[in-house]
Write a protein that holds these residues in place. Structure first.
Motif, short mmCIF file in Angstrom:
data_model
loop_
_atom_site.label_atom_id
_atom_site.label_comp_id
_atom_site.label_asym_id
_atom_site.label_seq_id
_atom_site.Cartn_x
_atom_site.Cartn_y
_atom_site.Cartn_z
N VAL A 153 20.42 82.66 57.27
CA VAL A 153 20.61 84.11 55.95
C VAL A 153 21.10 83.08 54.36
CG1 VAL A 153 22.24 85.26 55.45
CG2 VAL A 153 22.36 85.17 57.11
N PRO A 154 20.53 83.44 53.54
CA PRO A 154 19.92 83.41 51.91
C PRO A 154 22.11 82.88 51.84
CG PRO A 154 18.94 85.48 51.83
CD PRO A 154 19.22 85.15 53.10
N SER A 155 21.72 82.18 50.52
CA SER A 155 23.10 81.45 50.09
C SER A 155 23.96 83.62 48.82
CB SER A 155 23.97 80.74 49.51
OG SER A 155 22.26 81.06 48.27
N TYR A 158 19.84 97.82 51.08
CA TYR A 158 21.41 97.88 51.17
C TYR A 158 22.15 98.07 49.79
CZ TYR A 158 20.41 95.13 55.38
OH TYR A 158 20.03 94.58 56.58
N LYS A 159 21.42 98.01 48.62
CA LYS A 159 22.63 98.20 47.32
C LYS A 159 21.98 99.45 46.92
CE LYS A 159 25.06 94.80 45.27
NZ LYS A 159 25.90 95.40 44.60
N SER A 200 26.41 88.98 56.13
CA SER A 200 26.58 89.83 57.15
C SER A 200 25.37 91.16 57.74
CB SER A 200 27.84 90.26 57.46
OG SER A 200 28.13 90.96 58.08
N LYS A 201 24.73 91.75 56.58
CA LYS A 201 24.27 92.68 57.70
C LYS A 201 22.96 92.02 57.45
CE LYS A 201 25.58 97.26 56.22
NZ LYS A 201 25.36 97.68 56.93
N THR A 256 28.30 99.23 45.72
CA THR A 256 29.81 99.06 45.59
C THR A 256 29.65 97.38 46.41
OG1 THR A 256 30.82 100.20 46.72
CG2 THR A 256 31.07 100.65 45.02
N ILE A 257 28.50 97.26 47.63
CA ILE A 257 28.89 96.24 49.01
C ILE A 257 28.71 95.18 48.43
CG2 ILE A 257 26.21 95.87 48.21
CD1 ILE A 257 26.04 95.80 51.55
N TYR A 258 29.50 93.83 49.01
CA TYR A 258 29.46 92.14 48.25
C TYR A 258 28.70 91.65 48.67
CZ TYR A 258 33.99 93.83 46.14
OH TYR A 258 35.17 94.09 46.14
N LEU A 259 28.06 90.96 48.10
CA LEU A 259 27.25 89.65 48.42
C LEU A 259 27.67 89.13 49.44
CD1 LEU A 259 25.79 88.50 45.61
CD2 LEU A 259 25.31 89.72 46.08
#
Length: 262
Positions: free
Chosen positions: A106-108, A81-82, A95-96, A87-90
């Protein structure tokens, strides 16, 4: 210099100032010195911007719960994803992970952030723009098709061909600068008035064959180059090009799987 009382929310105008400084490159320590905030306050605000894209004040206190471990599978998806969208937010990564059914829990965002920094060794960098047309669905599919096709060949079967044109002066510019005693030369993508053209055929073993022709290249010159290349042998008698090899060229590729007429 402003003072900040522990346990009270930082004013929104100050938070905005911290974010503006952060986006311009200074460290959290420098930001704290310029805004009068503590280093931890500046770091918390910047971390929240990275993890959620939000700079508003949050609720005090911390919720405790079970943490989801970053398995190799989850980490591989996060890295994908990165790399695909730096620029993708955590929270978008979370969500992905949920949408792609990568994991049930889903991990924090803090866990994802620690994975990015400590396991993937990714840091914040200035973004470089890439031509949007290179990332269209059709171009990405062509790239995947290309990779899928050449993956059928062994590394020793792959060859690369390219040419470079050399000219003393270019276009309307008649003068240029160069070291004393050396001519001024420039490299162009294409020029009809070039002085020389250098053709190169390379592989994982290095340059296999090359030639220099006077003036610009053309289809006949390229065919002559390969006619000569198929007859080249190394020091032990192995031919440069053999039936079944693949020649990769700029913007196109072709193979000699049927015969050696490349």
């Amino acid at each position: 210099m402003q003072s900040h009382k522990r346990g009270f929310d930082t004013q929104f105008s100050v938070r905005q100032k911290i974010v503006e400084l952060y986006l311009n490159g200074p460290s959290c320590r420098q930001i704290a010195q310029q805004t009068g905030m503590s280093k931890s306050t500046a770091n918390n605000i910047c971390t929240k911007l990275i993890t959620s894209g939000d700079v508003s004040a949050g609720k005090h206190g911390r919720k405790h719960g079970n943490r989801t471990c970053l398995t190799d599978n989850i980490l591989q998806h996060i890295e994908f994803y990165k790399r695909r969208q730096p620029t993708i937010y955590l929270r978008e990564i979370q969500s992905k992970l949920r949408q792609d059914n990568v994991c049930l829990d889903v991990p924090s965002s803090s866990t994802v952030y620690r994975g990015l920094v400590h396991r993937l060794h990714m840091t914040r960098k200035k973004l470089k723009s890439v031509a949007a047309e290179s990332t269209t669905d059709i171009n990405e599919q062509r790239m995947l098709d290309f990779i899928d096709t050449i993956s059928d060949f062994g590394p020793e079967q792959l060859h690369w061909f390219d040419e470079a044109s050399v000219i003393c002066t270019t276009g309307n510019w008649r003068y240029g600068h160069a070291e004393i005693g050396k001519p001024a030369t420039e490299i162009q993508w294409f020029a009809s008035n070039v002085n020389y053209t250098i053709n190169l055929l390379t592989s994982i073993f290095g340059v296999e064959y090359s030639d220099i022709i006077v003036g610009p290249s053309n289809a006949m010159e390229m065919m002559n180059f390969f006619f000569e290349a198929v007859n080249v042998e190394d020091h032990v008698g192995n031919r440069c090009l053999t039936p079944g090899d693949c020649v990769i060229m700029d913007n196109l590729w072709f193979s000699s799987r049927q015969d050696c007429r490349t």
